[in-house]
Design an enzyme around this catalytic site. Structure first.
Site, mmCIF file in Angstrom:
data_model
loop_
_atom_site.group_PDB
_atom_site.id
_atom_site.type_symbol
_atom_site.label_atom_id
_atom_site.label_comp_id
_atom_site.label_asym_id
_atom_site.label_seq_id
_atom_site.Cartn_x
_atom_site.Cartn_y
_atom_site.Cartn_z
ATOM 1 N N GLY A 1 2.254 2.313 11.102
ATOM 2 C CA GLY A 1 3.160 3.463 11.033
ATOM 3 C C GLY A 1 4.083 3.585 12.239
ATOM 4 O O GLY A 1 4.572 4.664 12.553
ATOM 5 N N HIS B 1 -9.624 1.110 4.749
ATOM 6 C CA HIS B 1 -8.356 1.312 5.466
ATOM 7 C C HIS B 1 -8.585 2.303 6.616
ATOM 8 O O HIS B 1 -9.383 3.233 6.487
ATOM 9 C CB HIS B 1 -7.289 1.844 4.498
ATOM 10 C CG HIS B 1 -5.924 1.839 5.115
ATOM 11 N ND1 HIS B 1 -5.501 2.822 5.980
ATOM 12 C CD2 HIS B 1 -4.906 0.953 5.015
ATOM 13 C CE1 HIS B 1 -4.264 2.535 6.375
ATOM 14 N NE2 HIS B 1 -3.881 1.402 5.809
ATOM 15 N N ASN C 1 0.864 -1.183 0.000
ATOM 16 C CA ASN C 1 0.000 0.000 0.000
ATOM 17 C C ASN C 1 0.902 1.235 0.000
ATOM 18 O O ASN C 1 1.493 1.566 1.021
ATOM 19 C CB ASN C 1 -0.893 -0.043 1.253
ATOM 20 C CG ASN C 1 -1.739 1.199 1.406
ATOM 21 O OD1 ASN C 1 -1.851 2.022 0.486
ATOM 22 N ND2 ASN C 1 -2.349 1.355 2.570
ATOM 23 N N LYS D 1 0.054 4.276 -0.296
ATOM 24 C CA LYS D 1 -0.587 5.470 0.290
ATOM 25 C C LYS D 1 -0.352 6.679 -0.622
ATOM 26 O O LYS D 1 -0.385 6.527 -1.837
ATOM 27 C CB LYS D 1 -0.106 5.685 1.727
ATOM 28 C CG LYS D 1 -0.275 4.416 2.573
ATOM 29 C CD LYS D 1 -0.022 4.633 4.035
ATOM 30 C CE LYS D 1 -0.213 3.312 4.782
ATOM 31 N NZ LYS D 1 -0.066 3.437 6.216
ATOM 32 N N GLU E 1 -5.660 -5.047 10.636
ATOM 33 C CA GLU E 1 -4.666 -3.994 10.820
ATOM 34 C C GLU E 1 -4.976 -3.207 12.085
ATOM 35 O O GLU E 1 -5.728 -2.222 12.043
ATOM 36 C CB GLU E 1 -4.704 -3.023 9.633
ATOM 37 C CG GLU E 1 -4.329 -3.616 8.314
ATOM 38 C CD GLU E 1 -3.714 -2.548 7.415
ATOM 39 O OE1 GLU E 1 -2.554 -2.706 7.038
ATOM 40 O OE2 GLU E 1 -4.381 -1.549 7.132
ATOM 41 N N GLU F 1 -6.973 4.704 7.636
ATOM 42 C CA GLU F 1 -6.723 6.116 7.314
ATOM 43 C C GLU F 1 -7.920 6.723 6.589
ATOM 44 O O GLU F 1 -8.133 7.931 6.641
ATOM 45 C CB GLU F 1 -5.421 6.233 6.496
ATOM 46 C CG GLU F 1 -4.211 6.030 7.403
ATOM 47 C CD GLU F 1 -2.978 5.480 6.717
ATOM 48 O OE1 GLU F 1 -2.912 5.518 5.475
ATOM 49 O OE2 GLU F 1 -2.078 5.015 7.438
ATOM 50 N N SER G 1 3.247 -1.982 10.408
ATOM 51 C CA SER G 1 4.681 -1.969 10.697
ATOM 52 C C SER G 1 5.393 -3.292 10.408
ATOM 53 O O SER G 1 6.254 -3.731 11.177
ATOM 54 C CB SER G 1 4.923 -1.529 12.146
ATOM 55 O OG SER G 1 4.358 -0.249 12.346
#
Ligand code: PGA
Length: 255
Positions: free
Chosen positions: A173, A97, A11, A13, A167, A99, A215
């Protein structure tokens, strides 16, 4: 998905900022795949790079999108529909996701997106995961609702085109030492399968493919893939680093 086959999703992003770098990164990853037999790699770049990378798709590297809209055409400024994605060579789409959820995407929206993507023949990577953990296990209830509401009225026969990416938001991150451990991940994989079983029956639940994201690095990939018993990974930052990503692929190959 065959049990030995792993799906490694990159991904990207909102990266990289130039098409030259996008092409270079894609080609370097493609090169790393020359010796890989057991994994399939899905690269999910920003929308404008999809058409640019499509002619470079070859062998075990394929294209995914990071999002899709719940309608296919009309007055929806700034949106991209599943028919367009399919038309430019996309096979997989990431939906829900964290985010995007942080920008207001609800389970209901995620559900609408999943249904149209499946109808138009895309494979769906449904992202779920708790923001934090509490000692009473309420996060399990949260996760269960996320899965059930996101899959509401999705037909059982469509499930073969759905993959759940677990996730945990607290692990995204971060440094690789803050990712989940394989042992703890294994419990979550079983939990996801149980939730799917509750709705669709035992065999559908057990055959649901589950990925882990948050991560992942060459340092923790063996523990996560091995002890976690996941069907693959959703990799963020490391998917923009062909060397590190290649190492993750080699680890998956050896397991
Ligand atoms: P990360 O991102 O690997 O950079 O933590 C994972 C993701 O958000 O999908």
């Amino acid at each position: 998905m065959k049990k030995s086959e792993k799906l490694i999703v990159g991904n990207w992003k909102l990266n990289p900022t130039s098409k030259e770098t996008a092409k270079k990164t894609f080609l370097s990853i493609r090169k790393k795949l020359a010796k890989i037999r057991k994994s399939k790699v899905v690269i999910c770049p920003p929308f404008p790079y999809l058409s640019l990378l499509q002619p470079l798709v070859k062998g075990k590297i394929i294209l995914g999108a990071q999002n899709v809209f719940w309608e296919n055409e009309g007055a929806f400024t700034g949106e991209v529909g599943s028919k367009i994605l399919k038309n430019v060579g996309v096979t997989y789409v990431i939906i829900g996701h964290s985010e995007r959820r942080a920008l207001g995407e609800t389970n209901e929206i995620v559900n609408q997106k999943i249904k149209i993507a499946l109808k138009d023949g895309l494979k769906v990577i449904l992202c779920v995961g708790e923001r934090e953990r509490d000692t009473h296990g309420e996060y399990l209830q949260f996760l269960s609702s996320q899965i059930k509401q996101s899959l509401d009225k999705v037909q059982k026969k469509s499930l073969e085109n759905v993959i759940v990416a677990y996730e945990p938001v607290w692990a995204i991150g971060k440094s690789d030492s803050e990712a989940i451990t394989g042992a703890s991940l294994h419990e979550m994989v079983l939990f996801v399968k149980k939730v799917v079983s509750d709705v669709y029956g035992y065999s559908a639940g057990m055959s649901m493919a589950v990925l882990y994201g948050g991560s992942v690095s060459p340092r923790n990939a063996e523990d996560i893939l091995g002890k976690g018993e996941v069907d693959g990974l959703l990799v963020g930052r490391q998917s923009l680093e062909p060397e590190g990503f290649g190492e993750i692929l080699s680890i998956a190959e050896k397991l």
